[in-house]
Design a protein around this motif. Structure first.
Motif, PDB file in Angstrom:
ATOM      1  N   UNK A  51       0.824  -1.209   0.000  1.00  0.00           N
ATOM      2  CA  UNK A  51       0.000   0.000   0.000  1.00  0.00           C
ATOM      3  C   UNK A  51       0.858   1.259   0.000  1.00  0.00           C
ATOM      4  N   UNK A  52       1.926   1.246   0.786  1.00  0.00           N
ATOM      5  CA  UNK A  52       2.734   2.456   0.945  1.00  0.00           C
ATOM      6  C   UNK A  52       3.523   2.823  -0.306  1.00  0.00           C
ATOM      7  N   UNK A  53       3.764   1.856  -1.203  1.00  0.00           N
ATOM      8  CA  UNK A  53       4.493   2.183  -2.426  1.00  0.00           C
ATOM      9  C   UNK A  53       3.557   2.431  -3.606  1.00  0.00           C
ATOM     10  N   UNK A  54       2.251   2.452  -3.339  1.00  0.00           N
ATOM     11  CA  UNK A  54       1.288   2.523  -4.437  1.00  0.00           C
ATOM     12  C   UNK A  54       1.005   3.952  -4.886  1.00  0.00           C
ATOM     13  N   UNK A  55       0.800   4.116  -6.159  1.00  0.00           N
ATOM     14  CA  UNK A  55       0.305   5.346  -6.765  1.00  0.00           C
ATOM     15  C   UNK A  55      -0.172   4.994  -8.171  1.00  0.00           C
ATOM     16  N   UNK A  56      -1.481   4.863  -8.395  1.00  0.00           N
ATOM     17  CA  UNK A  56      -2.617   5.192  -7.520  1.00  0.00           C
ATOM     18  C   UNK A  56      -2.799   4.166  -6.397  1.00  0.00           C
ATOM     19  N   UNK A 189     -10.085   1.723  -1.006  1.00  0.00           N
ATOM     20  CA  UNK A 189      -8.767   1.550  -1.609  1.00  0.00           C
ATOM     21  C   UNK A 189      -7.741   2.074  -0.617  1.00  0.00           C
ATOM     22  N   UNK A 190      -6.489   1.672  -0.825  1.00  0.00           N
ATOM     23  CA  UNK A 190      -5.493   1.887   0.221  1.00  0.00           C
ATOM     24  C   UNK A 190      -4.205   2.441  -0.361  1.00  0.00           C
ATOM     25  N   UNK A 191      -3.877   3.660   0.083  1.00  0.00           N
ATOM     26  CA  UNK A 191      -2.681   4.340  -0.401  1.00  0.00           C
ATOM     27  C   UNK A 191      -1.565   4.356   0.622  1.00  0.00           C
ATOM     28  N   UNK A 192      -1.897   4.089   1.887  1.00  0.00           N
ATOM     29  CA  UNK A 192      -0.866   4.182   2.917  1.00  0.00           C
ATOM     30  C   UNK A 192      -1.354   3.559   4.208  1.00  0.00           C
ATOM     31  N   UNK A 193      -0.424   3.021   4.972  1.00  0.00           N
ATOM     32  CA  UNK A 193      -0.709   2.614   6.350  1.00  0.00           C
ATOM     33  C   UNK A 193       0.103   3.459   7.321  1.00  0.00           C
ATOM     34  N   UNK A 194       0.686   4.530   6.814  1.00  0.00           N
ATOM     35  CA  UNK A 194       1.574   5.385   7.602  1.00  0.00           C
ATOM     36  C   UNK A 194       0.888   6.715   7.914  1.00  0.00           C
ATOM     37  N   UNK A 265      -1.988  15.111  -5.380  1.00  0.00           N
ATOM     38  CA  UNK A 265      -1.430  14.285  -6.457  1.00  0.00           C
ATOM     39  C   UNK A 265       0.093  14.249  -6.381  1.00  0.00           C
ATOM     40  N   UNK A 266       0.707  15.401  -6.093  1.00  0.00           N
ATOM     41  CA  UNK A 266       2.168  15.450  -5.981  1.00  0.00           C
ATOM     42  C   UNK A 266       2.658  14.648  -4.780  1.00  0.00           C
ATOM     43  N   UNK A 267       1.911  14.722  -3.693  1.00  0.00           N
ATOM     44  CA  UNK A 267       2.305  13.984  -2.490  1.00  0.00           C
ATOM     45  C   UNK A 267       2.272  12.483  -2.718  1.00  0.00           C
ATOM     46  N   UNK A 268       1.298  12.013  -3.495  1.00  0.00           N
ATOM     47  CA  UNK A 268       1.203  10.577  -3.766  1.00  0.00           C
ATOM     48  C   UNK A 268       2.434  10.086  -4.521  1.00  0.00           C
ATOM     49  N   UNK A 269       2.869  10.867  -5.503  1.00  0.00           N
ATOM     50  CA  UNK A 269       4.066  10.495  -6.261  1.00  0.00           C
ATOM     51  C   UNK A 269       5.309  10.519  -5.385  1.00  0.00           C
ATOM     52  N   UNK A 270       5.396  11.531  -4.512  1.00  0.00           N
ATOM     53  CA  UNK A 270       6.547  11.625  -3.614  1.00  0.00           C
ATOM     54  C   UNK A 270       6.566  10.467  -2.620  1.00  0.00           C
ATOM     55  N   UNK A 271       5.394  10.110  -2.117  1.00  0.00           N
ATOM     56  CA  UNK A 271       5.298   8.997  -1.171  1.00  0.00           C
ATOM     57  C   UNK A 271       5.817   7.704  -1.799  1.00  0.00           C
ATOM     58  N   UNK A 272       5.396   7.435  -3.029  1.00  0.00           N
ATOM     59  CA  UNK A 272       5.859   6.231  -3.735  1.00  0.00           C
ATOM     60  C   UNK A 272       7.372   6.246  -3.910  1.00  0.00           C
ATOM     61  N   UNK A 273       7.911   7.379  -4.338  1.00  0.00           N
ATOM     62  CA  UNK A 273       9.351   7.500  -4.557  1.00  0.00           C
ATOM     63  C   UNK A 273      10.127   7.266  -3.264  1.00  0.00           C
TER      64      UNK A 273
END
Length: 296
Positions: A51-56, A189-194, A265-273
């Motif tokens: 989940x934490x590496x996902x985007x979307x 849906x799940x983008x993060x557990x952090x 949207x930018x934060x999601x990409x940064x989180x994945x990176x």
């Protein structure tokens, strides 16, 4: 040291209960009984990483499927849990539970190896001989850990003079902002557990509506923000929002205020990176396997 060499009962199947299984194992408890009215979903480390590496974000059915191997070694079926609301084709899913995920693998290892037993029951009474359950079963334990989860602090409401919360703002005042992690899970849906991705959004939202009060007026004019009031009957201060309300706040801010939507949207990409840079998959799996063998 209280649990060393003893049989232990943990009361509560929330995140704190799951995490305390690790503590009991590290302090050499003999046997662990996790007693609960019903089982909540816990999250294996690999599913959390996914989940934490996902985007979307990861769709709900895919997220639960990623949990299956950990649940299978325990003889559990994650799809059957009370919190999993899914269609017959398992193509659409919502997870709704009052507890946040306990994240870790020791819970699954301990259950699969017989170190921990999950007991779905309720405590009737305590005696010198142990814990007596409603079913008639008696657990002969020498230590009890009561971990019923998150409780809000009424001092926060008093300090901020909260009569009601509109989203994360006290009494519609764009200068009085209170952010707190939402107890429970409500998501499809799940983008993060952090906590950190949400914390970034909280800071940006608070700063933005102070700097641009007209945007805050647009949010208020929509009359769509959830309103939450203090509830002494269930000991919940006003600033503590349920997970469903918290998700609604995040969605509405991004939809009504374009700047915050773009930032998300930018934060999601940064989180994945950052996740992939700090926790590359191969090294992550090696560390997980090393821990599994260490505890086993």
């Amino acid at each position: 040291e209280v649990v060393r060499g003893k049989d232990v009962m943990i009361a509560g199947h929330g995140a704190f209960g799951v995490e305390n299984i690790r503590t009991c194992c590290e302090y050499s408890a003999k046997k662990i009984y996790l007693v609960c009215r019903r089982k909540n979903l816990a999250c294996p480390r690999v599913a959390s990483w996914f989940a934490n590496q996902s985007d979307p974000p990861v769709p709900g059915p895919t997220f639960v499927k990623s949990m299956e191997p950990a649940y299978e070694i325990c003889g559990f079926d994650p799809w059957s849990y009370h919190s999993v609301q899914v269609n017959s084709q398992r193509t659409a899913l919502t997870i709704h539970q009052k507890s946040r995920f306990g994240i870790g693998d020791v819970y699954f290892l301990a259950v699969s190896m017989g170190k921990c037993e999950v007991v779905v029951d309720q405590v009737k009474r305590l005696s010198n001989q142990g814990v007596h359950l409603e079913s008639g079963r008696k657990l002969e334990v020498q230590a009890i850990l009561k971990v019923f989860g998150f409780t809000g602090d009424w001092e926060v409401d008093r300090l901020m003079k909260v009569k009601s919360m509109t989203g994360l703002w006290a009494d519609t005042d764009n200068r009085r902002y209170i952010a707190s992690e939402f107890p429970g899970v409500f998501a499809n849906n799940f983008a993060s557990t952090s906590l950190s991705p949400a914390a970034i959004a909280w800071v940006e939202s608070a700063a933005h509506v102070i700097s641009f009060p007209k945007d805050w007026n647009r949010v208020l004019d929509s009359q769509m923000m959830p309103v939450n009031k203090p509830d002494p009957d269930i000991d919940r201060p006003g600033y503590v929002l349920e997970a469903r309300a918290g998700m609604t706040v995040a969605f509405l801010l991004g939809a009504i205020v374009p700047r915050l939507g773009e930032s998300g949207l930018k934060q999601a990409a940064m989180k994945k990176q950052k996740q992939l840079e700090c926790h590359p998959l191969e090294r992550f799996i090696e560390e997980c396997a090393s821990e599994w063998h260490e505890y086993a």
